[in-house]
Scaffold this active site. Structure first.
Site, PDB file in Angstrom:
ATOM      1  N   LYS A   1     -11.203  -2.217  -3.473  1.00 24.20           N
ATOM      2  CA  LYS A   1     -12.121  -1.092  -3.591  1.00 24.20           C
ATOM      3  C   LYS A   1     -11.402   0.204  -3.931  1.00 24.20           C
ATOM      4  O   LYS A   1     -12.000   1.117  -4.464  1.00 24.20           O
ATOM      5  CB  LYS A   1     -13.015  -0.908  -2.360  1.00 24.20           C
ATOM      6  CG  LYS A   1     -12.413  -1.099  -1.013  1.00 24.20           C
ATOM      7  CD  LYS A   1     -13.459  -0.819   0.071  1.00 24.20           C
ATOM      8  CE  LYS A   1     -13.561  -1.936   1.065  1.00 24.20           C
ATOM      9  NZ  LYS A   1     -12.339  -2.202   1.821  1.00 24.20           N
TER      10      LYS A   1
ATOM     11  N   LYS B   1       0.820  -1.220   0.000  1.00 27.76           N
ATOM     12  CA  LYS B   1       0.000   0.000   0.000  1.00 27.76           C
ATOM     13  C   LYS B   1       0.850   1.265   0.000  1.00 27.76           C
ATOM     14  O   LYS B   1       0.470   2.267  -0.593  1.00 27.76           O
ATOM     15  CB  LYS B   1      -0.958  -0.001   1.189  1.00 27.76           C
ATOM     16  CG  LYS B   1      -2.074  -1.016   1.015  1.00 27.76           C
ATOM     17  CD  LYS B   1      -3.267  -0.757   1.905  1.00 27.76           C
ATOM     18  CE  LYS B   1      -4.400  -1.699   1.518  1.00 27.76           C
ATOM     19  NZ  LYS B   1      -5.557  -1.606   2.367  1.00 27.76           N
TER      20      LYS B   1
ATOM     21  N   LYS C   1      -5.016  -8.234  -6.746  1.00 31.75           N
ATOM     22  CA  LYS C   1      -6.235  -8.460  -5.962  1.00 31.75           C
ATOM     23  C   LYS C   1      -7.334  -7.463  -6.366  1.00 31.75           C
ATOM     24  O   LYS C   1      -7.032  -6.295  -6.608  1.00 31.75           O
ATOM     25  CB  LYS C   1      -5.873  -8.256  -4.478  1.00 31.75           C
ATOM     26  CG  LYS C   1      -6.940  -8.645  -3.501  1.00 31.75           C
ATOM     27  CD  LYS C   1      -6.495  -8.337  -2.067  1.00 31.75           C
ATOM     28  CE  LYS C   1      -6.702  -6.883  -1.717  1.00 31.75           C
ATOM     29  NZ  LYS C   1      -7.202  -6.626  -0.378  1.00 31.75           N
TER      30      LYS C   1
HETATM   31  N1  AQP Z   1     -10.062  -9.436  -3.552  1.00 27.91           N
HETATM   32  C1  AQP Z   1     -10.400 -10.032  -2.421  1.00 27.91           C
HETATM   33  N2  AQP Z   1     -10.634 -11.368  -2.402  1.00 27.91           N
HETATM   34  C2  AQP Z   1     -10.990 -11.980  -1.245  1.00 27.91           C
HETATM   35  N3  AQP Z   1     -11.140 -11.331  -0.075  1.00 27.91           N
HETATM   36  C3  AQP Z   1     -10.918 -10.009  -0.062  1.00 27.91           C
HETATM   37  N4  AQP Z   1     -10.984  -9.092   0.912  1.00 27.91           N
HETATM   38  C4  AQP Z   1     -10.669  -7.875   0.410  1.00 27.91           C
HETATM   39  N5  AQP Z   1     -10.410  -7.975  -0.896  1.00 27.91           N
HETATM   40  C5  AQP Z   1     -10.541  -9.294  -1.223  1.00 27.91           C
HETATM   41  C6  AQP Z   1     -11.326  -9.391   2.288  1.00 27.91           C
HETATM   42  O1  AQP Z   1     -12.299  -8.466   2.705  1.00 27.91           O
HETATM   43  C7  AQP Z   1     -12.091  -8.170   4.078  1.00 27.91           C
HETATM   44  C8  AQP Z   1     -12.039  -6.702   4.296  1.00 27.91           C
HETATM   45  O2  AQP Z   1     -10.947  -6.122   3.667  1.00 27.91           O
HETATM   46  P1  AQP Z   1     -10.655  -4.597   3.961  1.00 27.91           P
HETATM   47  O3  AQP Z   1     -11.596  -3.732   3.266  1.00 27.91           O
HETATM   48  O4  AQP Z   1     -10.594  -4.336   5.405  1.00 27.91           O
HETATM   49  O5  AQP Z   1      -9.213  -4.392   3.451  1.00 27.91           O
HETATM   50  P2  AQP Z   1      -8.546  -4.839   2.143  1.00 27.91           P
HETATM   51  O6  AQP Z   1      -8.226  -6.292   2.208  1.00 27.91           O
HETATM   52  O7  AQP Z   1      -7.387  -3.917   1.950  1.00 27.91           O
HETATM   53  O8  AQP Z   1      -9.676  -4.616   1.046  1.00 27.91           O
HETATM   54  P3  AQP Z   1      -9.618  -3.728  -0.195  1.00 27.91           P
HETATM   55  O9  AQP Z   1     -10.914  -3.871  -0.932  1.00 27.91           O
HETATM   56  O10 AQP Z   1      -8.387  -4.024  -0.990  1.00 27.91           O
HETATM   57  O11 AQP Z   1      -9.586  -2.280   0.433  1.00 27.91           O
HETATM   58  P4  AQP Z   1      -8.612  -1.113   0.114  1.00 27.91           P
HETATM   59  O12 AQP Z   1      -8.683  -0.945  -1.365  1.00 27.91           O
HETATM   60  O13 AQP Z   1      -9.126   0.080   0.854  1.00 27.91           O
HETATM   61  O14 AQP Z   1      -7.259  -1.533   0.573  1.00 27.91           O
HETATM   62  C9  AQP Z   1     -10.808  -8.886   4.503  1.00 27.91           C
HETATM   63  O15 AQP Z   1     -11.163 -10.087   5.151  1.00 27.91           O
HETATM   64  C10 AQP Z   1     -10.140  -9.174   3.210  1.00 27.91           C
HETATM   65  O16 AQP Z   1      -9.319 -10.332   3.277  1.00 27.91           O
END
Ligand code: AQP
Length: 338
Positions: free
Chosen positions: A204, A118, A201
Protein backbone atom coordinates in the site's frame (compact mmCIF):
# COMPACT_ATOMS: atom_id res chain seq x y z
CA UNK A 1 4.45 -29.15 34.76
CA UNK A 2 1.25 -29.80 32.81
CA UNK A 3 0.96 -28.14 29.43
CA UNK A 4 -2.07 -25.84 29.41
CA UNK A 5 -4.63 -26.13 26.63
CA UNK A 6 -5.34 -22.83 24.99
CA UNK A 7 -8.72 -21.79 23.59
CA UNK A 8 -8.47 -21.95 19.76
CA UNK A 9 -8.21 -18.25 19.05
CA UNK A 10 -7.26 -16.29 15.95
CA UNK A 11 -5.70 -12.85 15.97
CA UNK A 12 -4.49 -10.86 12.98
CA UNK A 13 -4.14 -7.26 11.96
CA UNK A 14 -3.49 -4.88 9.11
CA UNK A 15 -1.85 -1.45 9.24
CA UNK A 16 -3.97 1.58 8.34
CA UNK A 17 -0.93 2.99 6.57
CA UNK A 18 -2.76 3.59 3.30
CA UNK A 19 -5.65 2.09 1.36
CA UNK A 20 -6.34 -1.63 1.46
CA UNK A 21 -4.72 -3.53 -1.42
CA UNK A 22 -5.53 -6.72 -3.26
CA UNK A 23 -2.42 -8.18 -1.53
CA UNK A 24 -3.95 -7.55 1.90
CA UNK A 25 -7.27 -8.97 0.72
CA UNK A 26 -5.98 -12.18 -0.86
CA UNK A 27 -3.06 -12.72 1.53
CA UNK A 28 -4.93 -12.04 4.75
CA UNK A 29 -8.56 -10.89 4.77
CA UNK A 30 -10.02 -13.80 2.79
CA UNK A 31 -8.61 -16.16 5.43
CA UNK A 32 -9.86 -13.90 8.23
CA UNK A 33 -13.38 -14.30 6.85
CA UNK A 34 -13.25 -18.08 6.49
CA UNK A 35 -11.72 -18.60 9.94
CA UNK A 36 -14.55 -16.79 11.69
CA UNK A 37 -16.83 -19.64 10.56
CA UNK A 38 -14.47 -22.31 11.86
CA UNK A 39 -14.01 -23.41 15.48
CA UNK A 40 -12.12 -20.30 16.58
CA UNK A 41 -12.71 -17.12 18.50
CA UNK A 42 -11.56 -14.42 16.09
CA UNK A 43 -10.09 -10.99 16.80
CA UNK A 44 -9.17 -8.68 13.93
CA UNK A 45 -7.32 -5.43 14.37
CA UNK A 46 -6.44 -2.17 12.62
CA UNK A 47 -2.89 -1.85 13.92
CA UNK A 48 -2.70 1.94 14.17
CA UNK A 49 0.26 1.86 16.58
CA UNK A 50 2.22 -0.09 13.97
CA UNK A 51 1.27 2.39 11.26
CA UNK A 52 3.00 5.30 13.02
CA UNK A 53 6.37 3.52 12.90
CA UNK A 54 6.61 5.54 9.69
CA UNK A 55 5.14 9.05 9.48
CA UNK A 56 1.37 9.24 9.06
CA UNK A 57 -0.58 12.42 8.63
CA UNK A 58 -3.06 12.37 11.57
CA UNK A 59 -6.15 13.09 9.44
CA UNK A 60 -5.13 10.39 6.94
CA UNK A 61 -4.50 7.91 9.75
CA UNK A 62 -7.99 8.46 11.17
CA UNK A 63 -9.55 8.09 7.74
CA UNK A 64 -7.48 5.03 6.83
CA UNK A 65 -8.33 3.33 10.13
CA UNK A 66 -12.06 3.75 9.52
CA UNK A 67 -11.71 2.78 5.85
CA UNK A 68 -9.80 -0.36 6.81
CA UNK A 69 -12.55 -1.28 9.28
CA UNK A 70 -15.08 -0.70 6.48
CA UNK A 71 -12.96 -2.96 4.24
CA UNK A 72 -12.97 -5.74 6.83
CA UNK A 73 -16.73 -5.56 7.25
CA UNK A 74 -17.43 -5.22 3.51
CA UNK A 75 -15.25 -8.29 2.85
CA UNK A 76 -17.42 -10.37 5.18
CA UNK A 77 -15.98 -9.95 8.68
CA UNK A 78 -18.99 -9.71 10.93
CA UNK A 79 -18.78 -7.65 14.14
CA UNK A 80 -21.26 -10.19 15.56
CA UNK A 81 -18.91 -13.12 14.94
CA UNK A 82 -15.51 -11.46 15.40
CA UNK A 83 -14.09 -8.85 17.74
CA UNK A 84 -13.07 -5.85 15.63
CA UNK A 85 -10.70 -3.34 17.18
CA UNK A 86 -8.18 -0.65 16.53
CA UNK A 87 -5.03 -1.42 18.47
CA UNK A 88 -4.66 1.89 20.33
CA UNK A 89 -8.02 1.41 22.08
CA UNK A 90 -6.72 -1.74 23.79
CA UNK A 91 -3.73 -0.45 25.81
CA UNK A 92 -2.61 -3.93 26.93
CA UNK A 93 -1.02 -4.48 23.48
CA UNK A 94 1.54 -1.73 24.10
CA UNK A 95 1.97 -2.66 27.76
CA UNK A 96 2.87 -6.27 26.93
CA UNK A 97 5.16 -5.05 24.14
CA UNK A 98 7.34 -3.36 26.77
CA UNK A 99 7.76 -6.66 28.64
CA UNK A 100 8.65 -8.34 25.34
CA UNK A 101 11.20 -5.61 24.57
CA UNK A 102 12.95 -6.93 27.65
CA UNK A 103 12.65 -10.58 26.51
CA UNK A 104 13.67 -10.29 22.84
CA UNK A 105 17.40 -10.15 22.13
CA UNK A 106 19.09 -7.53 19.95
CA UNK A 107 20.57 -10.29 17.80
CA UNK A 108 17.10 -11.62 17.00
CA UNK A 109 15.79 -8.17 16.14
CA UNK A 110 18.71 -7.36 13.87
CA UNK A 111 17.90 -10.37 11.71
CA UNK A 112 14.40 -9.09 10.82
CA UNK A 113 14.33 -8.59 7.07
CA UNK A 114 11.25 -6.33 7.09
CA UNK A 115 13.16 -3.67 9.04
CA UNK A 116 16.03 -3.90 6.57
CA UNK A 117 13.61 -3.63 3.62
CA UNK A 118 11.61 -0.74 5.06
CA UNK A 119 14.50 1.24 6.58
CA UNK A 120 16.52 0.76 3.39
CA UNK A 121 19.90 2.43 3.18
CA UNK A 122 18.97 5.07 5.71
CA UNK A 123 18.53 2.84 8.78
CA UNK A 124 20.06 5.47 11.09
CA UNK A 125 17.11 7.77 10.38
CA UNK A 126 14.44 5.09 10.87
CA UNK A 127 12.29 5.30 14.00
CA UNK A 128 13.05 3.13 17.01
CA UNK A 129 9.42 1.99 16.65
CA UNK A 130 10.12 0.54 13.20
CA UNK A 131 12.95 -1.51 14.67
CA UNK A 132 10.78 -2.62 17.59
CA UNK A 133 7.75 -3.39 15.38
CA UNK A 134 8.08 -7.20 15.76
CA UNK A 135 7.90 -7.14 19.58
CA UNK A 136 4.67 -5.13 19.40
CA UNK A 137 3.39 -7.65 16.87
CA UNK A 138 4.28 -10.51 19.25
CA UNK A 139 2.38 -8.68 21.99
CA UNK A 140 -0.65 -8.15 19.71
CA UNK A 141 -0.86 -11.89 19.27
CA UNK A 142 0.13 -13.15 22.71
CA UNK A 143 -1.97 -10.69 24.72
CA UNK A 144 -4.88 -12.85 23.46
CA UNK A 145 -3.03 -16.17 23.88
CA UNK A 146 -3.86 -16.51 20.17
CA UNK A 147 -3.19 -19.99 18.82
CA UNK A 148 -3.40 -19.17 15.09
CA UNK A 149 -2.46 -16.13 12.99
CA UNK A 150 -3.49 -15.91 9.32
CA UNK A 151 -0.93 -13.80 7.44
CA UNK A 152 0.76 -13.39 4.08
CA UNK A 153 4.14 -14.96 3.39
CA UNK A 154 6.02 -11.72 4.27
CA UNK A 155 5.07 -12.04 7.95
CA UNK A 156 6.50 -15.55 8.43
CA UNK A 157 9.71 -14.34 10.07
CA UNK A 158 7.78 -12.15 12.54
CA UNK A 159 5.68 -15.15 13.51
CA UNK A 160 8.83 -17.17 14.16
CA UNK A 161 10.08 -14.36 16.39
CA UNK A 162 6.74 -14.39 18.24
CA UNK A 163 7.25 -18.08 19.00
CA UNK A 164 10.84 -17.41 20.14
CA UNK A 165 9.64 -14.67 22.50
CA UNK A 166 6.89 -16.89 23.94
CA UNK A 167 9.34 -19.78 24.44
CA UNK A 168 11.98 -17.57 26.10
CA UNK A 169 9.44 -15.93 28.41
CA UNK A 170 8.08 -19.35 29.42
CA UNK A 171 11.61 -20.69 29.94
CA UNK A 172 12.99 -17.67 31.84
CA UNK A 173 10.08 -17.55 34.28
CA UNK A 174 9.54 -21.33 34.49
CA UNK A 175 5.94 -21.15 33.27
CA UNK A 176 3.83 -22.45 30.41
CA UNK A 177 1.96 -19.21 30.05
CA UNK A 178 2.22 -18.13 26.41
CA UNK A 179 1.27 -20.48 23.55
CA UNK A 180 3.55 -21.18 20.59
CA UNK A 181 1.30 -19.62 17.97
CA UNK A 182 0.88 -21.25 14.55
CA UNK A 183 1.09 -19.12 11.41
CA UNK A 184 -1.64 -19.83 8.85
CA UNK A 185 -0.17 -19.03 5.42
CA UNK A 186 -2.50 -20.61 2.88
CA UNK A 187 -3.97 -20.09 -0.56
CA UNK A 188 -2.81 -19.35 -4.09
CA UNK A 189 -1.85 -15.74 -3.30
CA UNK A 190 0.13 -15.64 -0.06
CA UNK A 191 2.52 -13.21 -1.77
CA UNK A 192 0.85 -10.95 -4.33
CA UNK A 193 3.48 -9.09 -6.31
CA UNK A 194 3.59 -5.57 -7.73
CA UNK A 195 1.89 -5.21 -11.14
CA UNK A 196 4.94 -3.27 -12.35
CA UNK A 197 7.70 -5.52 -10.99
CA UNK A 198 7.21 -9.24 -10.35
CA UNK A 199 10.09 -9.30 -7.86
CA UNK A 200 8.50 -6.76 -5.47
CA UNK A 201 5.59 -7.33 -3.08
CA UNK A 202 2.37 -5.42 -3.82
CA UNK A 203 2.31 -2.81 -1.09
CA UNK A 204 0.00 0.00 0.00
CA UNK A 205 2.93 2.37 0.50
CA UNK A 206 4.54 1.80 -2.93
CA UNK A 207 4.86 5.28 -4.48
CA UNK A 208 3.45 3.95 -7.76
CA UNK A 209 -0.35 3.57 -7.67
CA UNK A 210 -0.12 1.53 -10.90
CA UNK A 211 1.82 -1.12 -8.96
CA UNK A 212 -1.19 -2.17 -6.93
CA UNK A 213 -4.90 -2.79 -7.02
CA UNK A 214 -6.64 -0.80 -4.30
CA UNK A 215 -9.86 -2.22 -2.94
CA UNK A 216 -11.45 1.16 -3.66
CA UNK A 217 -10.42 1.28 -7.35
CA UNK A 218 -13.41 1.61 -9.68
CA UNK A 219 -14.01 -0.88 -12.50
CA UNK A 220 -12.29 1.25 -15.18
CA UNK A 221 -9.17 1.87 -13.07
CA UNK A 222 -8.98 -1.79 -12.19
CA UNK A 223 -9.24 -2.92 -15.81
CA UNK A 224 -6.67 -0.32 -16.90
CA UNK A 225 -4.15 -1.40 -14.24
CA UNK A 226 -4.51 -5.07 -15.23
CA UNK A 227 -4.21 -4.21 -18.93
CA UNK A 228 -0.98 -2.31 -18.22
CA UNK A 229 0.45 -4.91 -15.83
CA UNK A 230 3.96 -5.96 -16.80
CA UNK A 231 4.06 -9.36 -18.53
CA UNK A 232 6.29 -11.28 -20.94
CA UNK A 233 5.60 -12.00 -24.62
CA UNK A 234 4.92 -15.77 -24.26
CA UNK A 235 1.59 -17.56 -24.07
CA UNK A 236 0.46 -18.99 -20.72
CA UNK A 237 1.69 -22.52 -20.00
CA UNK A 238 -0.65 -25.44 -19.31
CA UNK A 239 1.17 -26.53 -16.16
CA UNK A 240 2.39 -24.67 -13.06
CA UNK A 241 6.03 -25.67 -13.69
CA UNK A 242 5.93 -23.47 -16.80
CA UNK A 243 5.52 -20.38 -14.57
CA UNK A 244 8.69 -21.03 -12.57
CA UNK A 245 10.87 -18.37 -14.24
CA UNK A 246 8.05 -16.02 -15.17
CA UNK A 247 7.28 -13.96 -12.01
CA UNK A 248 4.83 -11.53 -13.65
CA UNK A 249 2.87 -14.29 -15.40
CA UNK A 250 2.83 -16.35 -12.21
CA UNK A 251 1.53 -13.38 -10.24
CA UNK A 252 -1.44 -12.78 -12.56
CA UNK A 253 -2.33 -16.49 -12.60
CA UNK A 254 -2.07 -16.64 -8.78
CA UNK A 255 -4.35 -13.62 -8.48
CA UNK A 256 -6.88 -15.21 -10.83
CA UNK A 257 -6.79 -18.50 -8.90
CA UNK A 258 -7.16 -16.83 -5.50
CA UNK A 259 -10.01 -14.57 -6.65
CA UNK A 260 -11.86 -17.52 -8.18
CA UNK A 261 -11.13 -19.97 -5.33
CA UNK A 262 -9.33 -22.30 -7.72
CA UNK A 263 -5.91 -23.92 -7.71
CA UNK A 264 -3.25 -22.68 -10.13
CA UNK A 265 -3.42 -26.06 -11.91
CA UNK A 266 -7.17 -25.69 -12.46
CA UNK A 267 -6.72 -22.19 -13.87
CA UNK A 268 -3.96 -23.28 -16.24
CA UNK A 269 -6.08 -26.17 -17.51
CA UNK A 270 -8.60 -23.52 -18.62
CA UNK A 271 -6.32 -20.74 -19.84
CA UNK A 272 -3.09 -22.54 -20.83
CA UNK A 273 -2.05 -21.51 -24.36
CA UNK A 274 -3.76 -18.10 -24.16
CA UNK A 275 -1.86 -14.90 -24.88
CA UNK A 276 -2.03 -12.09 -22.29
CA UNK A 277 -4.20 -10.12 -24.71
CA UNK A 278 -6.90 -12.72 -24.05
CA UNK A 279 -6.14 -13.54 -20.42
CA UNK A 280 -5.91 -9.99 -19.04
CA UNK A 281 -9.52 -9.04 -19.97
CA UNK A 282 -10.70 -12.28 -18.32
CA UNK A 283 -8.77 -11.41 -15.17
CA UNK A 284 -10.08 -7.84 -15.22
CA UNK A 285 -13.66 -9.08 -15.52
CA UNK A 286 -13.19 -11.52 -12.66
CA UNK A 287 -11.56 -8.85 -10.48
CA UNK A 288 -14.39 -6.39 -11.12
CA UNK A 289 -17.02 -9.05 -10.36
CA UNK A 290 -15.37 -10.04 -7.08
CA UNK A 291 -14.12 -6.66 -5.86
CA UNK A 292 -16.82 -4.18 -6.92
CA UNK A 293 -19.38 -5.37 -4.34
CA UNK A 294 -16.73 -4.91 -1.65
CA UNK A 295 -15.76 -1.40 -2.73
CA UNK A 296 -19.42 -0.39 -3.03
CA UNK A 297 -20.13 -1.64 0.48
CA UNK A 298 -17.01 0.14 1.78
CA UNK A 299 -18.29 3.41 0.32
CA UNK A 300 -21.69 2.84 1.93
CA UNK A 301 -20.12 2.17 5.34
CA UNK A 302 -17.79 5.16 5.06
CA UNK A 303 -20.82 7.39 4.66
CA UNK A 304 -21.52 6.80 8.37
CA UNK A 305 -18.17 6.74 10.20
CA UNK A 306 -19.87 7.07 13.58
CA UNK A 307 -21.27 3.54 13.16
CA UNK A 308 -17.71 2.29 12.47
CA UNK A 309 -16.49 4.09 15.59
CA UNK A 310 -19.24 2.42 17.64
CA UNK A 311 -18.21 -1.01 16.33
CA UNK A 312 -14.55 -0.38 17.21
CA UNK A 313 -15.42 0.94 20.65
CA UNK A 314 -17.60 -2.08 21.41
CA UNK A 315 -14.83 -4.36 20.11
CA UNK A 316 -12.31 -2.71 22.44
CA UNK A 317 -14.56 -3.45 25.41
CA UNK A 318 -14.85 -7.11 24.39
CA UNK A 319 -11.13 -7.37 23.72
CA UNK A 320 -10.15 -5.97 27.10
CA UNK A 321 -12.12 -8.72 28.84
CA UNK A 322 -9.48 -11.05 27.36
CA UNK A 323 -6.38 -8.84 27.48
CA UNK A 324 -6.65 -7.28 30.96
CA UNK A 325 -6.44 -10.60 32.88
CA UNK A 326 -3.58 -11.84 30.65
CA UNK A 327 -1.59 -8.65 31.26
CA UNK A 328 -2.32 -8.82 35.00
CA UNK A 329 -1.07 -12.41 35.15
CA UNK A 330 2.02 -11.48 33.10
CA UNK A 331 2.88 -8.68 35.57
CA UNK A 332 2.43 -11.10 38.44
CA UNK A 333 4.75 -13.68 36.81
CA UNK A 334 7.37 -11.01 36.14
CA UNK A 335 7.27 -9.78 39.74
CA UNK A 336 5.51 -6.43 39.55
CA UNK A 337 3.84 -5.42 42.82
CA UNK A 338 0.12 -5.16 42.15
N1 AQP B 1 1.43 -8.37 -1.35
C1 AQP B 1 0.91 -9.12 -0.40
N2 AQP B 1 0.58 -10.41 -0.67
C2 AQP B 1 0.04 -11.19 0.30
N3 AQP B 1 -0.21 -10.76 1.55
C3 AQP B 1 0.10 -9.49 1.85
N4 AQP B 1 -0.03 -8.76 2.97
C4 AQP B 1 0.44 -7.51 2.75
N5 AQP B 1 0.85 -7.39 1.48
C5 AQP B 1 0.67 -8.61 0.89
C6 AQP B 1 -0.56 -9.27 4.21
O1 AQP B 1 -1.51 -8.35 4.69
C7 AQP B 1 -1.46 -8.34 6.11
C8 AQP B 1 -1.33 -6.95 6.61
O2 AQP B 1 -0.13 -6.37 6.23
P1 AQP B 1 0.24 -4.96 6.85
O3 AQP B 1 -0.54 -3.89 6.23
O4 AQP B 1 0.13 -4.97 8.31
O5 AQP B 1 1.74 -4.80 6.55
P2 AQP B 1 2.54 -5.06 5.26
O6 AQP B 1 2.74 -6.52 5.08
O7 AQP B 1 3.77 -4.23 5.38
O8 AQP B 1 1.57 -4.53 4.11
P3 AQP B 1 1.85 -3.44 3.08
O9 AQP B 1 0.65 -3.32 2.19
O10 AQP B 1 3.15 -3.70 2.38
O11 AQP B 1 1.91 -2.14 3.97
P4 AQP B 1 3.00 -1.03 4.00
O12 AQP B 1 3.13 -0.59 2.58
O13 AQP B 1 2.48 0.05 4.89
O14 AQP B 1 4.25 -1.66 4.52
C9 AQP B 1 -0.29 -9.24 6.52
O15 AQP B 1 -0.81 -10.50 6.88
C10 AQP B 1 0.51 -9.34 5.28
O16 AQP B 1 1.23 -10.57 5.22
Amino acid sequence: MTTPTFTPRVFSGIQPSGGLTLGNYLGAIKRFVSMQDEAFETIYCMVDLHAITVWQDPADLRRNTRELAAGFIASGISPEKSILINQSQVPEHAQLAWIFNCVARMGWMKRMTQFKDKAGKNAEAASLGLFGYPTLMAADILIYHATHVPVGEDQKQHLELTRDIAAKFNHDYGVDFFPLTEPVIEGAATRVMSLRDGSKKMSKSDPSDASRINMTDDADTLAKKIRKAKTDPDALPSEAAGLADRPEARNLVNIYAALNDQSVEEVLREVGGQQFGTFKPLLAELAVTKLSPISEEMARLMADPSEIDRILSRGAGQAREITAPILEKTYEIVGMVR
